[in-house]
Motif scaffolding. Structure first.
Motif, mmCIF file in Angstrom:
data_model
loop_
_atom_site.group_PDB
_atom_site.id
_atom_site.type_symbol
_atom_site.label_atom_id
_atom_site.label_comp_id
_atom_site.label_asym_id
_atom_site.label_seq_id
_atom_site.Cartn_x
_atom_site.Cartn_y
_atom_site.Cartn_z
ATOM 1 N N THR A 26 -4.261 -0.547 9.019
ATOM 2 C CA THR A 26 -3.828 0.471 8.068
ATOM 3 C C THR A 26 -3.960 -0.065 6.654
ATOM 4 O OG1 THR A 26 -2.261 1.304 9.700
ATOM 5 C CG2 THR A 26 -1.934 1.995 7.424
ATOM 6 N N PRO A 27 -4.578 0.656 5.743
ATOM 7 C CA PRO A 27 -4.712 0.159 4.356
ATOM 8 C C PRO A 27 -3.353 -0.039 3.706
ATOM 9 C CG PRO A 27 -6.199 2.015 4.757
ATOM 10 C CD PRO A 27 -5.281 1.933 5.941
ATOM 11 N N GLY A 28 -3.214 -1.148 3.000
ATOM 12 C CA GLY A 28 -1.972 -1.431 2.300
ATOM 13 C C GLY A 28 -0.849 -1.918 3.166
ATOM 14 N N VAL A 29 -1.105 -2.302 4.405
ATOM 15 C CA VAL A 29 -0.068 -2.782 5.325
ATOM 16 C C VAL A 29 -0.534 -4.105 5.920
ATOM 17 C CG1 VAL A 29 1.235 -2.317 7.441
ATOM 18 C CG2 VAL A 29 0.708 -0.452 5.867
ATOM 19 N N ARG A 30 0.357 -5.080 5.969
ATOM 20 C CA ARG A 30 0.059 -6.375 6.579
ATOM 21 C C ARG A 30 1.335 -6.938 7.208
ATOM 22 N NH1 ARG A 30 -0.607 -10.357 1.301
ATOM 23 N NH2 ARG A 30 1.609 -10.482 0.760
ATOM 24 N N PRO A 31 1.218 -7.870 8.126
ATOM 25 C CA PRO A 31 2.415 -8.426 8.775
ATOM 26 C C PRO A 31 3.189 -9.347 7.847
ATOM 27 C CG PRO A 31 0.442 -9.503 9.592
ATOM 28 C CD PRO A 31 -0.026 -8.374 8.742
ATOM 29 N N SER A 32 4.501 -9.367 8.037
ATOM 30 C CA SER A 32 5.360 -10.232 7.244
ATOM 31 C C SER A 32 5.172 -11.689 7.656
ATOM 32 C CB SER A 32 6.823 -9.824 7.428
ATOM 33 O OG SER A 32 7.693 -10.812 6.928
ATOM 34 N N PRO A 33 5.148 -12.629 6.693
ATOM 35 C CA PRO A 33 5.047 -14.048 7.068
ATOM 36 C C PRO A 33 6.304 -14.589 7.722
ATOM 37 C CG PRO A 33 5.335 -13.821 4.706
ATOM 38 C CD PRO A 33 5.148 -12.435 5.236
ATOM 39 N N VAL A 34 7.415 -13.835 7.679
ATOM 40 C CA VAL A 34 8.673 -14.307 8.247
ATOM 41 C C VAL A 34 8.764 -13.977 9.735
ATOM 42 C CG1 VAL A 34 11.187 -14.138 8.125
ATOM 43 C CG2 VAL A 34 9.830 -14.145 6.035
ATOM 44 N N ASP A 35 8.613 -12.681 10.074
ATOM 45 C CA ASP A 35 8.777 -12.260 11.461
ATOM 46 C C ASP A 35 7.674 -11.353 11.953
ATOM 47 O OD1 ASP A 35 9.375 -10.082 9.954
ATOM 48 O OD2 ASP A 35 11.490 -9.996 10.496
ATOM 49 N N VAL A 82 -3.208 4.711 -4.450
ATOM 50 C CA VAL A 82 -4.417 3.884 -4.375
ATOM 51 C C VAL A 82 -4.720 3.491 -2.932
ATOM 52 C CG1 VAL A 82 -5.423 1.682 -5.077
ATOM 53 C CG2 VAL A 82 -4.161 3.056 -6.732
ATOM 54 N N GLN A 83 -3.671 3.218 -2.144
ATOM 55 C CA GLN A 83 -3.866 2.809 -0.755
ATOM 56 C C GLN A 83 -4.132 3.983 0.176
ATOM 57 O OE1 GLN A 83 -4.299 -0.153 0.075
ATOM 58 N NE2 GLN A 83 -3.162 -1.506 -1.300
ATOM 59 N N GLY A 84 -4.042 5.221 -0.319
ATOM 60 C CA GLY A 84 -4.252 6.372 0.531
ATOM 61 C C GLY A 84 -3.032 6.787 1.325
ATOM 62 N N HIS A 85 -1.836 6.344 0.909
ATOM 63 C CA HIS A 85 -0.615 6.735 1.586
ATOM 64 C C HIS A 85 -0.161 8.114 1.111
ATOM 65 C CE1 HIS A 85 0.390 2.154 2.065
ATOM 66 N NE2 HIS A 85 -0.682 2.534 2.745
ATOM 67 N N LYS A 86 0.727 8.724 1.877
ATOM 68 C CA LYS A 86 1.313 10.009 1.519
ATOM 69 C C LYS A 86 2.574 9.747 0.709
ATOM 70 C CE LYS A 86 1.484 14.558 1.924
ATOM 71 N NZ LYS A 86 0.417 15.471 1.485
ATOM 72 N N VAL A 87 2.592 10.207 -0.539
ATOM 73 C CA VAL A 87 3.698 9.972 -1.462
ATOM 74 C C VAL A 87 4.494 11.263 -1.615
ATOM 75 C CG1 VAL A 87 4.352 9.217 -3.773
ATOM 76 C CG2 VAL A 87 2.351 8.214 -2.658
ATOM 77 N N HIS A 88 5.812 11.169 -1.459
ATOM 78 C CA HIS A 88 6.713 12.304 -1.616
ATOM 79 C C HIS A 88 7.640 12.020 -2.794
ATOM 80 C CE1 HIS A 88 5.490 13.541 2.490
ATOM 81 N NE2 HIS A 88 5.580 12.243 2.761
ATOM 82 N N VAL A 89 7.650 12.888 -3.771
ATOM 83 C CA VAL A 89 8.466 12.736 -4.973
ATOM 84 C C VAL A 89 9.479 13.872 -4.993
ATOM 85 C CG1 VAL A 89 8.478 12.505 -7.476
ATOM 86 C CG2 VAL A 89 6.516 11.675 -6.166
ATOM 87 N N VAL A 90 10.760 13.530 -5.066
ATOM 88 C CA VAL A 90 11.837 14.514 -5.009
ATOM 89 C C VAL A 90 12.294 14.851 -6.421
ATOM 90 C CG1 VAL A 90 14.168 14.981 -4.160
ATOM 91 C CG2 VAL A 90 12.569 13.673 -2.755
ATOM 92 N N ASN A 102 -1.177 7.117 12.055
ATOM 93 C CA ASN A 102 -1.315 5.888 11.275
ATOM 94 C C ASN A 102 -1.125 6.118 9.783
ATOM 95 O OD1 ASN A 102 -3.613 7.407 10.981
ATOM 96 N ND2 ASN A 102 -5.017 5.659 11.013
ATOM 97 N N THR A 103 -0.609 7.271 9.374
ATOM 98 C CA THR A 103 -0.395 7.570 7.963
ATOM 99 C C THR A 103 0.940 6.987 7.510
ATOM 100 O OG1 THR A 103 -1.645 9.620 8.180
ATOM 101 C CG2 THR A 103 -0.245 9.390 6.242
ATOM 102 N N VAL A 104 0.915 6.245 6.405
ATOM 103 C CA VAL A 104 2.119 5.661 5.828
ATOM 104 C C VAL A 104 2.656 6.600 4.756
ATOM 105 C CG1 VAL A 104 3.076 3.681 4.598
ATOM 106 C CG2 VAL A 104 1.282 3.336 6.312
ATOM 107 N N HIS A 105 3.956 6.853 4.790
ATOM 108 C CA HIS A 105 4.605 7.761 3.846
ATOM 109 C C HIS A 105 5.530 6.956 2.936
ATOM 110 C CE1 HIS A 105 3.532 11.614 5.973
ATOM 111 N NE2 HIS A 105 3.318 10.725 6.946
ATOM 112 N N ARG A 106 5.545 7.344 1.670
ATOM 113 C CA ARG A 106 6.422 6.727 0.664
ATOM 114 C C ARG A 106 7.279 7.816 0.031
ATOM 115 N NH1 ARG A 106 3.892 1.679 -2.290
ATOM 116 N NH2 ARG A 106 2.532 0.850 -0.659
#
Length: 403
Positions: free
Chosen positions: A44-53, A105-113, A229-233
């Motif tokens: 998924t663009p703009g998503v990567r695993p955390s180095p912690v867990d 920029v990453q192609g995520h779905k952005v919701h502004v209230v 696989n769509t990321v929402h913000r």
């Protein structure tokens, strides 16, 4: 001796078939290649695993803010941040704009209230990196044997409260690949929104008893209709502000129920939804029970406390300040971090016991460690401050040269 060929992957038998020879015979069907596996599950663009867990994380659009999120080098998916701001300033607004711009920029779905298209047209543009071509050539000429150690160094800097961009992945990726995770934005520029941009402006109804029910319905509908696989913000500026919300919104039965339902959505979509909320602490102080419960229902809680004008002028004219040093505008307090309390996860909390300050210039927002400048007239402390800023390249004193 081995009874099968080396470097041949075992084939999984079809469902309902228990033939052992089919598992051991590599000629029955070709083994799955890594290319085939990666094609079935594209990243998924703009998503990567955390180095912690290893949990999936996304960038907030502010590199220094990514560096203090419990060592995850980003905001874990399925979590929310609550940012409170004291005074009548709007220092928290650039953080929301960076967060939304990174999603666009990453192609995520952005919701502004509560905002309209004018707010979306004010998103910052991507900054132009000077000498980027030369840096790419230098990166290609680096020794191949040192790439793993370089990635480890970048990870260690991202685990603390570093102001640098967290640009490393667990497999030792280069800075050019990691730059796709967190872009550098310029507040002096404007982001050109693509045709059919993924920004959903959610209005706040002022006629119903609770305006939050319509917001949740809109968000739930967007999550249900989007691809898996769509990321929402979710961006919520100035929660409970009288200029945006109706007078009955601050009722605990209304706003706390909304935050509880939003937390349930974040847990229902742990790999698809994140949220950042700002609240004016001048109207709703942290000493009230309402704000305390709002912080409990949020995964991360930060507070911006701008300096008074007199203190800011003293820091700017201090004798210990250098010419190239940026003057902080206020303190950045970390009250809570997005870690898995119920699962025992601790995260990287190193360096968060020190004081942090934020600096907002006309181009960027930076969170860094804060220390008071030396008192005017204290020559030894002033020289030590200059050596610290210059990286220890200042000339030693006469007493240090005597044996």
């Amino acid at each position: 001796m081995a009874f099968r060929k080396r470097n041949v992957a075992l084939k999984r038998a079809p469902s309902g078939e228990t033939n052992d020879n089919a598992l051991l015979d590599p000629s029955s069907s070709p083994p799955a290649t890594p290319a085939t596996a990666s094609a079935s599950n594209p990243p998924t663009p703009g998503v990567r695993p955390s180095p912690v867990d290893g949990r999936p994380t996304t960038s907030t659009g502010t590199p220094s803010l990514d560096g203090i999120l419990a060592g995850h080098a980003g905001l874990p998916l399925g979590t929310s941040l609550l940012i409170g701001e004291n005074g009548t300033t709007e220092y928290a607004t650039p953080l929301l704009r960076f967060y939304a711009a990174e999603g666009v920029v990453q192609g995520h779905k952005v919701h502004v209230v509560g905002m309209d298209e004018v707010w979306g047209r004010m998103l910052p543009g991507i900054a132009e990196e000077r000498g980027s071509g030369k840096k790419r050539e230098d990166a290609k000429e680096r020794m191949k044997i040192a790439w793993r150690y370089e990635g480890l160094g970048q990870f260690e800097s991202a685990r603390g409260a570093s102001a640098n961009r967290s640009t490393a992945q667990a497999d030792g990726s280069s800075a050019e690949d990691a730059a796709l995770f967190c872009h550098t934005f310029d507040l002096a520029k404007r982001l050109t929104l693509p045709v059919g941009t993924a920004i959903n402006y959610i209005p706040i109804p002022r006629t119903t008893s609770s305006p939050f029910a319509a917001i949740l319905q809109n968000l739930q509908r967007q999550l249900a209709l989007s691809l898996p696989n769509t990321v929402h913000r979710l961006v919520i500026p100035s929660l409970l502000s009288p200029a945006i919300y109706p007078p009955h919104s601050p009722q605990p039965s209304s706003v706390l129920q909304f935050l509880h339902a939003l937390r349930a959505l974040l847990r229902q979509y742990p790999t698809r939804l994140t949220a950042i909320i700002t609240i004016p602490l001048s109207l709703y102080p942290r000493s009230t029970g309402l704000v305390r419960w709002m912080e409990i229902l949020s995964d991360g809680v930060f507070e911006l406390s701008p300096f008074a004008v007199s203190l800011h002028e003293n820091l700017a004219t201090s004798a210990g300040a250098t010419k190239d040093e940026e003057r902080p505008q206020g303190m950045f307090a970390v009250h809570k971090l997005p870690v898995f309390h119920e699962k025992g996860g601790r995260g990287g909390l190193e360096g968060l016991g020190e004081d942090l300050a934020f600096t907002l210039s006309r181009r960027k927002f930076v969170v860094a460690k804060f220390s008071l400048p030396p008192v005017e007239g204290d020559t030894e402390a002033q020289e030590a401050a200059v050596r610290e800023v210059s990286g220890g390249s200042a000339m030693p004193r006469k007493e240090e040269l005597e044996f």
